[in-house]
Write a protein that holds these residues in place. Sequence first.
Motif, PDB file in Angstrom:
ATOM      1  N   VAL A  16       0.828  -1.204   0.000  1.00 55.32           N
ATOM      2  CA  VAL A  16       0.000   0.000   0.000  1.00 55.32           C
ATOM      3  C   VAL A  16       0.864   1.257   0.000  1.00 55.32           C
ATOM      4  CG1 VAL A  16      -1.971  -1.086   1.139  1.00 55.32           C
ATOM      5  CG2 VAL A  16      -0.191  -0.017   2.534  1.00 55.32           C
ATOM      6  N   ASP A  17       0.247   2.362  -0.414  1.00 55.79           N
ATOM      7  CA  ASP A  17       0.877   3.686  -0.408  1.00 55.79           C
ATOM      8  C   ASP A  17      -0.039   4.650   0.331  1.00 55.79           C
ATOM      9  OD1 ASP A  17       3.179   3.154  -2.109  1.00 55.79           O
ATOM     10  OD2 ASP A  17       1.740   2.983  -3.764  1.00 55.79           O
ATOM     11  N   GLU A  18       0.520   5.766   0.794  1.00 59.38           N
ATOM     12  CA  GLU A  18      -0.294   6.789   1.449  1.00 59.38           C
ATOM     13  C   GLU A  18      -1.386   7.265   0.501  1.00 59.38           C
ATOM     14  OE1 GLU A  18       1.865   9.964   3.314  1.00 59.38           O
ATOM     15  OE2 GLU A  18       3.316   8.587   4.182  1.00 59.38           O
ATOM     16  N   GLY A  19      -2.591   7.456   1.053  1.00 56.43           N
ATOM     17  CA  GLY A  19      -3.725   7.932   0.268  1.00 56.43           C
ATOM     18  C   GLY A  19      -4.538   6.822  -0.377  1.00 56.43           C
ATOM     19  N   ASP A  41      -2.812  -7.713   7.639  1.00 62.46           N
ATOM     20  CA  ASP A  41      -4.004  -7.260   6.922  1.00 62.46           C
ATOM     21  C   ASP A  41      -4.619  -6.035   7.577  1.00 62.46           C
ATOM     22  OD1 ASP A  41      -3.749  -9.485   5.239  1.00 62.46           O
ATOM     23  OD2 ASP A  41      -5.029 -10.715   6.520  1.00 62.46           O
ATOM     24  N   ALA A  42      -5.384  -5.286   6.790  1.00 60.04           N
ATOM     25  CA  ALA A  42      -6.110  -4.126   7.308  1.00 60.04           C
ATOM     26  C   ALA A  42      -7.222  -4.612   8.231  1.00 60.04           C
ATOM     27  CB  ALA A  42      -6.697  -3.323   6.156  1.00 60.04           C
ATOM     28  N   ILE A  47      -8.623   4.562   4.636  1.00 58.65           N
ATOM     29  CA  ILE A  47      -7.629   5.210   3.791  1.00 58.65           C
ATOM     30  C   ILE A  47      -6.290   5.133   4.516  1.00 58.65           C
ATOM     31  CG2 ILE A  47      -6.926   7.402   2.714  1.00 58.65           C
ATOM     32  CD1 ILE A  47      -9.505   6.317   1.523  1.00 58.65           C
ATOM     33  N   VAL A  48      -5.235   4.808   3.773  1.00 61.51           N
ATOM     34  CA  VAL A  48      -3.892   4.770   4.357  1.00 61.51           C
ATOM     35  C   VAL A  48      -3.434   6.215   4.566  1.00 61.51           C
ATOM     36  CG1 VAL A  48      -1.493   4.054   4.038  1.00 61.51           C
ATOM     37  CG2 VAL A  48      -3.360   2.589   3.212  1.00 61.51           C
ATOM     38  N   LYS A  49      -3.288   6.612   5.830  1.00 62.98           N
ATOM     39  CA  LYS A  49      -2.851   7.973   6.160  1.00 62.98           C
ATOM     40  C   LYS A  49      -1.333   8.082   6.172  1.00 62.98           C
ATOM     41  CE  LYS A  49      -6.539  10.388   6.613  1.00 62.98           C
ATOM     42  NZ  LYS A  49      -6.804  11.403   5.589  1.00 62.98           N
TER      43      LYS A  49
END
Length: 73
Positions: A16-19, A41-42, A47-49
């Motif tokens: 994952v990346d920010e946003g 896992d999430a 949203i990835v902050k």
Amino acid sequence: GPVKSVMPGVVVSLFVDEGQAVEAGQPLLILEAMKMQNEIDAPLAGIVKAVHVAEGQAVAAGEKLVTLAAVPD
């Protein structure tokens, strides 16, 4: 909130990346500990902050890996 490491290890892969939007249960990264690869896992959709680690980085137990913000309904 923050997704933390449950054990010491090394970050092998980041997915994952920010946003980026993520779904509950979506893999965020692979953490290698004791020669086993563990998929982190999430815990919720959001949203990835912030991504607090990089591939190849060693992390301690309890260290922040990724910060997620819940998507309001």
